[in-house]
Design a protein around this motif. Structure first.
Motif, short mmCIF file in Angstrom:
data_model
loop_
_atom_site.label_atom_id
_atom_site.label_comp_id
_atom_site.label_asym_id
_atom_site.label_seq_id
_atom_site.Cartn_x
_atom_site.Cartn_y
_atom_site.Cartn_z
N GLU A 49 0.83 -1.20 0.00
CA GLU A 49 0.00 0.00 0.00
C GLU A 49 0.87 1.25 0.00
OE1 GLU A 49 -3.24 0.15 -0.46
OE2 GLU A 49 -3.52 -2.01 -0.38
N LEU A 50 1.95 1.25 0.79
CA LEU A 50 2.86 2.40 0.81
C LEU A 50 3.52 2.62 -0.55
CD1 LEU A 50 4.48 1.95 4.33
CD2 LEU A 50 2.95 3.80 3.60
N LEU A 51 3.90 1.53 -1.21
CA LEU A 51 4.48 1.63 -2.55
C LEU A 51 3.46 2.21 -3.53
CD1 LEU A 51 6.92 1.11 -4.37
CD2 LEU A 51 6.02 -1.20 -4.74
N GLY A 52 2.21 1.75 -3.41
CA GLY A 52 1.15 2.30 -4.25
C GLY A 52 0.96 3.80 -4.02
N LEU A 53 1.05 4.24 -2.76
CA LEU A 53 0.96 5.67 -2.45
C LEU A 53 2.11 6.44 -3.11
CD1 LEU A 53 -0.07 5.83 1.31
CD2 LEU A 53 -1.39 6.59 -0.66
N HIS A 54 3.30 5.86 -3.06
CA HIS A 54 4.45 6.51 -3.68
C HIS A 54 4.21 6.71 -5.18
CE1 HIS A 54 8.59 7.41 -4.74
NE2 HIS A 54 8.54 6.43 -5.60
N HIS A 55 3.72 5.67 -5.85
CA HIS A 55 3.46 5.76 -7.29
C HIS A 55 2.36 6.78 -7.59
CE1 HIS A 55 6.25 2.69 -8.47
NE2 HIS A 55 5.68 1.78 -7.70
N LEU A 56 1.31 6.79 -6.76
CA LEU A 56 0.24 7.77 -6.96
C LEU A 56 0.76 9.19 -6.79
CD1 LEU A 56 -2.75 6.09 -5.12
CD2 LEU A 56 -2.69 6.76 -7.53
N ASP A 57 1.59 9.41 -5.79
CA ASP A 57 2.14 10.75 -5.55
C ASP A 57 3.01 11.19 -6.72
OD1 ASP A 57 0.83 10.89 -3.14
OD2 ASP A 57 2.59 10.39 -1.94
N ARG A 58 3.83 10.28 -7.22
CA ARG A 58 4.68 10.61 -8.37
C ARG A 58 3.83 10.92 -9.60
NH1 ARG A 58 8.43 5.99 -9.60
NH2 ARG A 58 6.62 5.28 -10.71
N SER A 59 2.81 10.11 -9.83
CA SER A 59 1.92 10.33 -10.97
C SER A 59 1.20 11.68 -10.84
CB SER A 59 0.90 9.19 -11.05
OG SER A 59 -0.11 9.48 -11.98
N SER A 60 0.71 11.96 -9.64
CA SER A 60 0.00 13.23 -9.42
C SER A 60 0.91 14.43 -9.64
CB SER A 60 -0.59 13.26 -8.00
OG SER A 60 -1.62 12.32 -7.90
N ALA A 61 2.15 14.32 -9.21
CA ALA A 61 3.10 15.42 -9.41
C ALA A 61 3.33 15.66 -10.90
CB ALA A 61 4.42 15.12 -8.70
N GLU A 62 3.50 14.58 -11.67
CA GLU A 62 3.71 14.71 -13.11
C GLU A 62 2.47 15.30 -13.79
OE1 GLU A 62 4.82 10.82 -14.47
OE2 GLU A 62 6.74 10.87 -13.42
N LEU A 63 1.29 14.84 -13.37
CA LEU A 63 0.06 15.38 -13.95
C LEU A 63 -0.11 16.85 -13.61
CD1 LEU A 63 -2.32 12.39 -13.15
CD2 LEU A 63 -1.65 13.17 -15.44
N SER A 64 0.21 17.22 -12.37
CA SER A 64 0.09 18.62 -11.95
C SER A 64 1.05 19.52 -12.73
CB SER A 64 0.35 18.75 -10.45
OG SER A 64 -0.68 18.09 -9.75
N GLU A 65 2.25 19.02 -13.00
CA GLU A 65 3.21 19.79 -13.81
C GLU A 65 2.65 20.02 -15.21
OE1 GLU A 65 7.08 17.94 -13.87
OE2 GLU A 65 7.18 17.90 -11.67
N ALA A 66 2.06 18.97 -15.79
CA ALA A 66 1.49 19.11 -17.13
C ALA A 66 0.31 20.08 -17.11
CB ALA A 66 1.04 17.74 -17.65
N LEU A 67 -0.50 20.04 -16.07
CA LEU A 67 -1.63 20.97 -15.96
C LEU A 67 -1.16 22.41 -15.76
CD1 LEU A 67 -4.16 18.95 -13.78
CD2 LEU A 67 -4.55 19.83 -16.10
N ALA A 68 -0.02 22.60 -15.12
CA ALA A 68 0.52 23.95 -14.93
C ALA A 68 0.91 24.57 -16.28
CB ALA A 68 1.72 23.93 -13.99
N ARG A 69 1.32 23.72 -17.21
CA ARG A 69 1.69 24.20 -18.54
C ARG A 69 0.45 24.48 -19.39
NH1 ARG A 69 5.58 20.15 -17.71
NH2 ARG A 69 4.41 18.66 -18.95
N GLU A 70 -0.56 23.60 -19.26
CA GLU A 70 -1.76 23.74 -20.10
C GLU A 70 -2.92 22.99 -19.44
OE1 GLU A 70 -3.31 22.51 -24.56
OE2 GLU A 70 -1.22 22.24 -24.06
N GLU A 71 -4.05 23.67 -19.33
CA GLU A 71 -5.25 23.05 -18.74
C GLU A 71 -5.76 21.97 -19.67
OE1 GLU A 71 -8.08 21.97 -16.20
OE2 GLU A 71 -6.49 23.39 -15.72
#
Length: 133
Positions: A49-71
């Motif tokens: 579960e902790l590993l899954g949280l790590h992957h989700l956090d990394r994915s969310s950070a990448e998605l947020s970076e992409a959203l910062a560039r373009e909605e």
């Protein structure tokens, strides 16, 4: 209630042959997996579960970076999906932690010494009527 476990009724409908139609489907809910009783298995499950949280956090950070560039509504929905998945994993971790606490508390209560002043058990298994042979 279904004899096969919890279920959900889902309404479906549409147009067919120039007329409207509708129906209710009964869909079985996937049963929630039970937690194991072994502490080793629970620790392994917690690590997953902790590993899954790590992957989700990394994915969310990448998605947020992409959203910062373009909605992008698709990316925005993916961030929300990750947020919901993270909340579910956090709840599962709390469930695991609580189960570990219950198991360790139960084990500790079984291993406790008798309270002070309690009669020690007779190693010969005799009754305590004051008679001996």
């Amino acid at each position: 209630s279904s004899p096969f476990g919890p279920s959900v009724a889902i309404g479906v409908g549409g147009l067919r042959g120039g007329g409207a139609w509708g129906a209710m489907l009964l869909v079985q809910e996937k049963p929630k997996p039970q937690l194991p009783d072994g502490l080793v298995e629970l620790r392994q499950l917690r690590e997953q579960e902790l590993l899954g949280l790590h992957h989700l956090d990394r994915s969310s950070a990448e998605l947020s970076e992409a959203l910062a560039r373009e909605e992008d509504p698709v990316l925005r929905e993916a961030v929300e999906d990750n947020r919901r998945a993270r909340a579910a994993k956090e709840a599962r971790l709390r469930e695991i932690d609580e189960w570990v606490r219950q198991i360790t508390t139960a084990r500790a209560s079984l291993e406790r010494e008798p309270p002070p002043g309690a009669a020690a058990p007779d190693p010969l298994g005799g009754d305590d009527d004051g008679l001996s042979l």
